[in-house]
Scaffold this motif. Structure first.
Motif, PDB file in Angstrom:
ATOM      1  N   PRO A  19      40.539  26.498  27.554  1.00 58.81           N
ATOM      2  CA  PRO A  19      41.391  26.225  29.042  1.00 58.81           C
ATOM      3  C   PRO A  19      41.062  27.652  29.796  1.00 58.81           C
ATOM      4  N   VAL A  20      40.733  28.351  29.417  1.00 59.29           N
ATOM      5  CA  VAL A  20      40.403  29.595  30.389  1.00 59.29           C
ATOM      6  C   VAL A  20      39.198  30.094  30.837  1.00 59.29           C
ATOM      7  N   VAL A  55      41.309  28.263  36.196  1.00 54.30           N
ATOM      8  CA  VAL A  55      40.809  29.573  35.926  1.00 54.30           C
ATOM      9  C   VAL A  55      39.349  30.014  36.149  1.00 54.30           C
ATOM     10  N   GLY A  59      38.784  36.268  30.758  1.00 58.83           N
ATOM     11  CA  GLY A  59      38.483  37.580  30.364  1.00 58.83           C
ATOM     12  C   GLY A  59      37.605  37.276  29.310  1.00 58.83           C
ATOM     13  N   ASP A  61      37.210  37.106  25.282  1.00 58.69           N
ATOM     14  CA  ASP A  61      37.905  36.393  24.074  1.00 58.69           C
ATOM     15  C   ASP A  61      38.531  37.371  23.476  1.00 58.69           C
ATOM     16  N   THR A  63      40.376  36.838  20.883  1.00 59.73           N
ATOM     17  CA  THR A  63      40.372  36.675  19.195  1.00 59.73           C
ATOM     18  C   THR A  63      39.356  37.187  18.625  1.00 59.73           C
ATOM     19  N   PHE A  65      38.131  40.356  19.380  1.00 61.35           N
ATOM     20  CA  PHE A  65      38.401  41.673  19.260  1.00 61.35           C
ATOM     21  C   PHE A  65      38.642  42.104  17.850  1.00 61.35           C
ATOM     22  N   LEU A  74      29.010  40.852  26.573  1.00 63.12           N
ATOM     23  CA  LEU A  74      29.091  40.781  27.976  1.00 63.12           C
ATOM     24  C   LEU A  74      28.381  41.866  28.755  1.00 63.12           C
ATOM     25  N   GLU A 122      43.582  44.610  31.372  1.00 63.18           N
ATOM     26  CA  GLU A 122      43.320  45.115  30.067  1.00 63.18           C
ATOM     27  C   GLU A 122      44.347  46.086  29.655  1.00 63.18           C
ATOM     28  N   ILE A 127      44.242  48.253  26.080  1.00 66.74           N
ATOM     29  CA  ILE A 127      42.803  48.864  26.085  1.00 66.74           C
ATOM     30  C   ILE A 127      42.249  49.201  27.518  1.00 66.74           C
ATOM     31  N   ILE A 128      41.159  49.179  27.864  1.00 66.33           N
ATOM     32  CA  ILE A 128      40.810  49.560  29.262  1.00 66.33           C
ATOM     33  C   ILE A 128      39.574  48.586  29.437  1.00 66.33           C
ATOM     34  N   GLY A 130      36.208  47.066  29.677  1.00 67.28           N
ATOM     35  CA  GLY A 130      34.896  47.511  28.658  1.00 67.28           C
ATOM     36  C   GLY A 130      33.625  46.927  29.095  1.00 67.28           C
ATOM     37  N   PHE A 269      50.913  39.208  22.648  1.00 68.03           N
ATOM     38  CA  PHE A 269      50.252  38.241  23.670  1.00 68.03           C
ATOM     39  C   PHE A 269      50.057  36.830  22.983  1.00 68.03           C
ATOM     40  N   PHE A 270      49.409  36.690  21.601  1.00 64.80           N
ATOM     41  CA  PHE A 270      49.432  35.557  21.248  1.00 64.80           C
ATOM     42  C   PHE A 270      50.764  34.869  20.811  1.00 64.80           C
ATOM     43  N   ARG A 273      52.454  33.076  23.404  1.00 69.06           N
ATOM     44  CA  ARG A 273      51.898  31.688  23.573  1.00 69.06           C
ATOM     45  C   ARG A 273      51.906  30.716  22.411  1.00 69.06           C
ATOM     46  N   ARG A 277      54.773  26.462  21.124  1.00 65.97           N
ATOM     47  CA  ARG A 277      54.809  25.474  20.178  1.00 65.97           C
ATOM     48  C   ARG A 277      55.863  25.193  19.075  1.00 65.97           C
TER      49      ARG A 277
END
Ligand code: 3HC
Length: 690
Positions: A19-20, A55, A59, A61, A63, A65, A74, A122, A127-128, A130, A269-270, A273, A277
């Motif tokens: 989606p993003v 979008v 950013g 992904d 998931t 990390f 990247l 970030e 984090i910052i 990257g 974050f997750f 979201r 559901r």
């Protein structure tokens, strides 16, 4: 995943990873290949990078990390852009966030649709940036402006991005066409502009401003490892060459990904979201139409809820029983809007529009036309049942009937109507126009379409709705009650209010429980304990003395001359010692860690009971509620995630000890907690297997 079209010497590469358009391994591979192909294609002079959907790129992904990364990374793709002999132009149609903006900044130019937003969020994930963000953004807009943006993590709209210099222009109309024209101009010019080559904004003055900001940021949040890292990365860009500085950034980024604070923030974050559901509620559940609303009660809560509707463009009638109360309520709302307009957070036109959407009426019969009625009257079962039985005869068929109760039994309220399927709880938090959390209380007979409509409404109101079941206090207040009880017990056992508050703020809350009680008013808890039962010997004694907190200048603390921060009061400390003696308790001192354990473990235990009873569907829902409704520090991930990091065995053993020491069996570990502790399990895993 990446569509390629070549026309008139321009290759348009369109990312399509809904989606993003997160830059996961598959998209990275497809993008890298598409770039390589376009660069090698002799018929291509220039490249446009666009994306499908609302979008541009959300950013990296997240998931991925902390897991081994599949190449290309990247940074590998950005190296390819740096080495490209052909210009690449980013056409940013929607949000370009994190790695998405970093990708765009490595292109040779950027144009954005007016509705696009650009940012490096970030920091909010612990984090910052990257992938060169801490280096390219300062080169585009100066280290001071860049540091500010990365420190807040807030995205800026396209117009602002254009005036700062993040994008070349915000363009109306056909974005890809505009990008084509511009990228061909660059190709014709023969010079490839690259952010990495620029240094004109890295002036000594801008650097001095950045250093001052960095010092202030670190002073304000000394424990935030990523704020320190951000300052170091930006500084590296001022002291070292581009590639060396990017290497510094990358090393900082890698370290932070493993930091428990970042893990907790990513978890949150997750979890947030996932809370959207609801197990057993299919996505395609039909929705009811919600075009108009009525709110019963013009008090602080009712007024705040009405503002949420008005802000979202939904006309709302505020209903009271008498004119004076209505007028007071509506005046308060107008005052709040006037304040927002004065501060500039809304325009005067918006203020007028919003005020215009709120009308007042006397008498419940005015709720007859509303698609949803929210009762925000006095917290008393008798009052609520009377309102709902009248509403049953007044509300139109199919209207949703919601109660804003904080504690009461929504099944019992629904039972007085002939349409319990239309009834549910919508527990807003105070101030309702500000706080994001709404506990959506699904009663025994609430129909699936009513629940689904209420969840959609929450989103429309810009809220964070979390579904909970019926019990006294639902999820948030039920756990809070455990903390309050534990706080009182701590006082009797030897801790002083300022020691407890200091331990809790040290843990990361903005306020400790006793300062909070003084702010909210000690009379509130005292009255509710009178109604619902329960004793808090110290708080009750204070309330009985007329010490209601800040509003009376005295509560757990003293507030001389209207002070907003309390000071210790020997009278209160003597009172505590007296009450403890009456209870035959020998007082002792507590360390901050002991205080935190005594306060928070019983909450975790209650959370376990809430899960066992199915009041919350998952630990993440509980954590989302505590982070967003009760100021639990997000970087600790909520009480259930935090308990996992402490270790459930430690938590369970401590609770058994507290139960033995106090003779209070309700402190003993709940069966779920005991089982997980015995198995070496975690709440997070429970979610996966339940
Ligand atoms: N990685 C993985 N999944 C992501 C994601 C990301 N960066 N961003 C969003 N998603 C997922 C969400 O989990 C959600 O999944 P679900 O449908 O299974 O629950 C789905 O995409 C849709 O997300 P939202 O519900 O949040 O959609 P919205 O339309 O409300 O918001 C958004 C879109 C503004 C992009 C929002 O999702 C967002 O803020 N995303 C995170 C942005 C971010 O923090 N980016 C930085 C990532 S770190 C990075 O880039 C590191 C780099 O510097 C190397």
């Amino acid at each position: 995943m990446v569509r390629q079209e070549v026309d008139g010497g321009v290759a348009v590469l369109t990312l399509a990873n809904p989606p993003v358009n997160a830059l996961g391994a598959a998209l990275r591979a497809a993008l890298d290949e598409a770039l390589a192909t376009a660069i090698a294609d002799d018929s291509v002079r220039a490249i446009v990078l666009a994306a499908e959907g609302r979008v541009f790129v959300g950013g990296a992904d997240i998931t991925e990390f902390g897991k081994p990364q599949r190449p290309p990374s990247l940074p590998d793709i950005l190296d390819r852009l740096d080495a490209s002999p052909k210009p690449v132009m980013a056409a940013i149609g929607g949000a370009a966030l994190g790695g998405g903006l970093e990708l765009a900044m490595a292109c040779h130019g950027r144009v954005a649709a007016p509705s696009a937003k650009l940012g490096l969020p970030e920091i909010k994930l612990g984090i910052i940036p990257g992938a060169g963000g801490t280096q390219r953004l300062p080169r585009l807009i100066g280290p001071d402006a860049a540091f500010r943006m990365m420190l807040t993590g807030e995205p800026v709209p396209a117009e602002t991005a254009a005036s700062l210099g993040i994008v070349d222009a915000a363009v109306l109309g056909d974005l890809v066409a505009a990008a084509r024209t511009r990228v061909l101009e660059i190709a014709d010019s023969g010079a490839l502009p690259r952010a990495r080559d620029r240094s004109e904004k890295l002036t000594p003055e801008a650097r001095a401003r950045f250093e001052a900001q960095a010092a202030e940021a670190v002073r304000r949040d000394p424990d935030a490892t990523n704020v320190h890292a951000l300052a170091r990365a930006v500084r590296a860009g001022l002291e070292q060459d581009f590639d060396a500085a990017v290497a510094v950034e990358r090393a900082e980024f890698r370290t932070l990904v493993e930091d428990p604070r970042s893990k907790a923030l990513r978890y949150a974050f997750f979890a947030e979201r996932e809370a959207a559901r609801v197990p057993g509620l299919p996505k395609d559940t039909p929705r009811r139409t919600l075009a108009t609303a009525a709110v019963i009660g013009a008090g602080t809560m009712g007024g705040g809820i009405a503002m949420c509707f008005a802000n979202a463009g939904i006309p709302v009638t505020v209903i009271e029983t008498e004119a004076a109360a209505l007028e007071r309520g509506l005046d308060r709302v107008k005052g709040l809007y006037a304040g927002s307009a004065k501060r500039g957070s809304i325009t005067e036109a918006q203020r007028d529009e919003r005020v215009g959407r709120i009308s007042g009426a006397i008498g419940l019969e005015h709720a007859g036309e509303a698609d949803i009625v929210i009762e925000a009257a006095f917290e008393d079962m008798g009052v609520k049942r009377e309102i709902f039985s009248k509403l049953d005869t007044i509300a139109k068929p199919g209207a949703i009937l919601a109660t804003n109760t904080s504690y009461l039994d929504v099944n019992a309220i629904a039972a007085v109507t002939g349409r319990p399927q239309d009834v549910l709880g919508l527990h807003f938090f105070s101030p309702a126009n500000v706080m994001r959390l709404v506990e959506v209380v699904r009663a025994e007979k609430t129909a699936p379409d009513v629940l689904a409509t209420a969840l959609d409404l929450g989103k429309r109101l810009n809220k964070l709705p979390v579904t909970v079941g019926v019990c006294f206090g639902f999820v948030g207040n039920r756990m809070l009650e455990r903390r309050s009880r534990a706080g009182e017990r701590l006082l009797l056992e030897g801790a002083l209010p300022h020691e407890v508050d200091a331990a809790v703020t040290g843990f990361g809350f903005r306020m400790g429980p006793f300062a909070m009680g003084d702010l909210a008013g000690l009379d509130i808890g005292w009255r509710s304990r009178k109604d619902f039962g329960g004793r808090a010997p110290v708080a009750d004694s204070l309330a009985e003395m007329g010490r209601y907190g800040q509003k009376t200048g005295r509560g757990f603390y003293l507030y001389p001359d209207g002070a907003r921060t309390g000071t210790r009061d020997p009278e209160v400390e003597a009172l505590i010692a007296r009450v403890a003696a009456e209870h035959g308790i020998t007082r002792r001192s507590f360390t901050p860690d002991e205080i935190v354990a005594r306060l928070m473990y019983p909450m975790v235990n209650e959370g376990a009971r809430i899960l066992e009873e199915g009041i919350a569907a998952r630990p993440g829902d509980i954590d989302t509620i505590w982070i967003n409704g009760y100021n639990w520090p997000a970087w600790r991930g909520g009480p259930m995630h935090w308990a996992d990091t402490v270790g459930l065995k430690t938590v369970a053993e401590a609770l058994s000890r507290f139960a033995a020491e106090t003779g209070d069996d309700s402190q003993a570990p709940a069966p779920l907690l005991r089982r997980l502790a015995d198995e070496g399990g975690r709440f997070a895993a429970w979610k996966a297997t339940a």
